[in-house]
Design a protein around this motif. Structure first.
Motif, PDB file in Angstrom:
ATOM      1  N   UNK A 180      47.873  42.888  49.829  1.00  0.00           N
ATOM      2  CA  UNK A 180      46.728  42.445  50.842  1.00  0.00           C
ATOM      3  C   UNK A 180      45.375  43.359  50.603  1.00  0.00           C
ATOM      4  N   UNK A 181      45.540  44.128  49.280  1.00  0.00           N
ATOM      5  CA  UNK A 181      44.225  44.851  49.015  1.00  0.00           C
ATOM      6  C   UNK A 181      43.382  43.859  48.291  1.00  0.00           C
ATOM      7  N   UNK A 182      41.803  44.232  48.568  1.00  0.00           N
ATOM      8  CA  UNK A 182      40.780  43.413  48.009  1.00  0.00           C
ATOM      9  C   UNK A 182      40.692  43.536  46.742  1.00  0.00           C
ATOM     10  N   UNK A 183      40.440  42.174  45.904  1.00  0.00           N
ATOM     11  CA  UNK A 183      40.345  42.434  44.457  1.00  0.00           C
ATOM     12  C   UNK A 183      39.218  43.254  44.105  1.00  0.00           C
ATOM     13  N   UNK A 243      37.377  46.468  38.637  1.00  0.00           N
ATOM     14  CA  UNK A 243      37.302  47.652  38.020  1.00  0.00           C
ATOM     15  C   UNK A 243      38.702  48.334  37.708  1.00  0.00           C
ATOM     16  N   UNK A 244      39.681  47.860  38.619  1.00  0.00           N
ATOM     17  CA  UNK A 244      41.062  48.308  38.506  1.00  0.00           C
ATOM     18  C   UNK A 244      41.971  46.960  38.253  1.00  0.00           C
ATOM     19  N   UNK A 245      41.504  45.888  38.295  1.00  0.00           N
ATOM     20  CA  UNK A 245      42.472  44.772  38.258  1.00  0.00           C
ATOM     21  C   UNK A 245      41.770  43.879  37.516  1.00  0.00           C
ATOM     22  N   UNK A 246      42.975  42.913  37.131  1.00  0.00           N
ATOM     23  CA  UNK A 246      42.655  41.691  36.141  1.00  0.00           C
ATOM     24  C   UNK A 246      43.693  40.665  36.698  1.00  0.00           C
ATOM     25  N   UNK A 252      42.605  38.412  48.045  1.00  0.00           N
ATOM     26  CA  UNK A 252      43.398  39.526  48.228  1.00  0.00           C
ATOM     27  C   UNK A 252      44.608  39.393  47.199  1.00  0.00           C
ATOM     28  N   UNK A 253      45.288  40.552  46.959  1.00  0.00           N
ATOM     29  CA  UNK A 253      46.174  40.838  46.187  1.00  0.00           C
ATOM     30  C   UNK A 253      47.624  40.310  46.606  1.00  0.00           C
ATOM     31  N   UNK A 254      48.252  39.523  46.212  1.00  0.00           N
ATOM     32  CA  UNK A 254      49.622  38.823  46.612  1.00  0.00           C
ATOM     33  C   UNK A 254      50.785  40.039  46.173  1.00  0.00           C
ATOM     34  N   UNK A 255      50.642  40.235  44.792  1.00  0.00           N
ATOM     35  CA  UNK A 255      51.503  41.154  44.432  1.00  0.00           C
ATOM     36  C   UNK A 255      51.062  41.744  43.033  1.00  0.00           C
ATOM     37  N   UNK A 256      51.513  42.940  42.486  1.00  0.00           N
ATOM     38  CA  UNK A 256      51.033  43.392  41.218  1.00  0.00           C
ATOM     39  C   UNK A 256      52.106  42.899  40.093  1.00  0.00           C
ATOM     40  N   UNK A 257      51.422  42.290  39.001  1.00  0.00           N
ATOM     41  CA  UNK A 257      52.492  41.716  38.025  1.00  0.00           C
ATOM     42  C   UNK A 257      52.799  42.814  37.214  1.00  0.00           C
ATOM     43  N   UNK A 282      40.182  53.492  32.487  1.00  0.00           N
ATOM     44  CA  UNK A 282      41.181  52.733  33.259  1.00  0.00           C
ATOM     45  C   UNK A 282      41.592  51.477  32.471  1.00  0.00           C
ATOM     46  N   UNK A 283      42.950  51.245  32.434  1.00  0.00           N
ATOM     47  CA  UNK A 283      43.669  50.067  31.844  1.00  0.00           C
ATOM     48  C   UNK A 283      43.962  49.173  33.010  1.00  0.00           C
ATOM     49  N   UNK A 284      43.106  48.210  33.071  1.00  0.00           N
ATOM     50  CA  UNK A 284      43.520  47.176  34.364  1.00  0.00           C
ATOM     51  C   UNK A 284      45.031  46.855  34.589  1.00  0.00           C
ATOM     52  N   UNK A 285      45.165  46.970  36.021  1.00  0.00           N
ATOM     53  CA  UNK A 285      46.550  46.392  36.341  1.00  0.00           C
ATOM     54  C   UNK A 285      46.522  44.597  36.337  1.00  0.00           C
ATOM     55  N   UNK A 286      47.273  44.053  36.104  1.00  0.00           N
ATOM     56  CA  UNK A 286      47.392  42.653  36.245  1.00  0.00           C
ATOM     57  C   UNK A 286      48.058  42.300  37.542  1.00  0.00           C
ATOM     58  N   UNK A 287      47.499  41.460  38.497  1.00  0.00           N
ATOM     59  CA  UNK A 287      47.640  41.090  39.791  1.00  0.00           C
ATOM     60  C   UNK A 287      47.745  39.498  39.815  1.00  0.00           C
TER      61      UNK A 287
END
Length: 418
Positions: free
Chosen positions: A374-377, A380-383, A395-400, A410-415
């Motif tokens: 539910x976090x906003x995309x 900076x922190x997400x891919x 919105x983020x459904x889940x972190x992959x 920062x190495x982006x997390x994949x979502x």
């Protein structure tokens, strides 16, 4: 007087004629009834027909025995096929058929012992038995075909996995050759950990995880798993833009288990409080997982590998995939299962463990993070692993794949976005 005498004698003649005719008729019937069976005529013919009929009844009985045995064989083949992958309904159905046919065999045995082999139409019985036997034979061929098809799918999955491993090994070899050629003698070539090494190692780890997930999904498809239901159990209430995106749910599950405890120096391995050393890093990097685990079954990496496998692969999951718990039993005993599935998992474990070693070797160290549902995309922190939705604020459904903070980098997390 003559006329009177003639009229008086006429009734006596008529009565005598009738008596004589009756006697002749009785003698004729008696002679016919007492004709010896050795005489040439109908009685011998009737005996030959009776012998043929009795032989036909015995042939029909034998045909029924063989057709019943073929039914038992077909049902037992179905019973074996239903065990792997496990099919409770199929096993119960096959078991009932086996029991029923064994009862039929027992009844046929009793009929033979008591010589109750009556059959009004043995020819029809023989034809029906032959038809039944051919149907059972066809069923066994179909089951064999299904088994061969499952084995083919499994081998195809293994071939794809091994080809990917080969291509990856070739790329790594070329990279090592370039580094060796540019760095001079081998004795001077030791890894010096820098911040630039971490993103590259993370990419290799992510590739290994995705290769393992594809292989695992292939095994699940061979075992007739409901992939949609499994993905829904891992990440509920997610609407995927494409059907093949469900693999990201499995990747998220693998990453969640494998990276759990990453921020601790000992990786939360029971009984260990020290972090891996540079020598351990170099040694593990030089060997394949199987060779290293065989040489050092009580090392920190071995403990890490065993514990992660037991957490990642549930006993029910392993039994439904392979029909037994052989791999789990070997892992619990600290041994390396010689299967393609475990080799693929061990490669993931090695990559994650090396990444952990690298995280605590760089200065400053690396820490892991992931994003809540539910976090906003934010870039900076997400891919995003899928195309961004059309709506203004996806919105983020889940972190992959989790992200990392290495110092101020920062190495982006994949979502996966919805």
């Amino acid at each position: 007087m003559d006329s009177v005498n003639q009229s008086a004698l006429t009734p006596n003649k008529t009565k005598l004629a009738r008596t004589f005719a009756k006697v002749l008729h009785i003698r004729s019937a008696k002679v016919k009834h007492e004709t010896p069976i050795t005489d040439i005529g109908q009685p011998k013919f009737f005996d030959e027909e009776d012998d043929k009929f009795q032989r036909a009844i015995m042939d029909a009985f034998i045909a029924k025995v063989f057709s019943t045995i073929s039914s038992v064989k077909a049902a037992y083949a179905q019973f074996q096929y239903a065990q792997s992958p496990y099919d409770a309904d199929g096993i119960q159905s096959a078991d009932q058929i086996v029991v029923s046919e064994l009862k039929n065999l027992s009844e046929l045995k009793q009929s033979f012992l008591k010589k109750h082999l009556d059959d009004s139409s043995p020819e029809t019985t023989i034809l029906q038995a032959e038809i039944r036997e051919q149907k059972n034979l066809l069923q066994m061929y179909e089951i064999t075909g299904k088994k061969l098809d499952s084995q083919k799918k499994l081998k195809d999955s293994e071939i794809i996995f091994l080809k990917e491993k080969l291509n990856e090994a070739n790329r790594e070899n070329k990279s090592i050759e370039r580094r060796l050629n540019s760095s001079g003698p081998l004795s001077r070539h030791f890894p010096s950990f820098t911040l630039n090494d971490f993103p590259s190692a993370l990419r290799q780890t992510t590739k290994s995880i995705r290769s393992f997930v594809r292989f695992m999904i292939g095994e699940m498809e061979v075992a007739d798993w409901d992939i949609d239901a499994a993905a829904g159990a891992i990440q509920p209430d997610v609407v995927y833009s494409e059907m093949n995106h469900k693999c990201y749910a499995f990747e998220s599950f693998v990453c969640q288990v494998m990276f759990d405890g990453f921020n601790h120096r000992s990786f939360c391995i029971s009984g260990d409080s020290e972090s891996p050393t540079t020598d351990q890093f170099n040694e593990l990097k030089s060997f394949k997982p199987r060779e290293y685990l065989t040489r050092k079954p009580k090392s920190m990496f071995a403990k890490f590998c065993w514990s992660k496998y037991l957490r990642l692969i549930h006993p029910i999951m392993e039994f439904l995939l392979f029909g037994n718990l052989n791999q789990r039993n070997l892992v619990s005993a600290g041994k390396f299962p010689e299967t393609t599935f475990f080799s693929s998992f061990a490669d993931v474990a090695k990559r994650v463990y090396l990444l952990h070693c690298l995280a605590f070797a760089v200065d400053p160290g690396a820490s892991i993070f992931q994003v809540r549902k539910g976090s906003r995309f934010t870039e900076v922190f997400m891919e995003s692993v899928n195309e961004e939705p059309v709506k203004a604020s996806p919105e983020v459904a889940f972190t992959v794949v989790p992200g990392f903070k290495v110092g101020k980098t920062v190495v982006q997390c994949q979502v996966y976005l919805t």
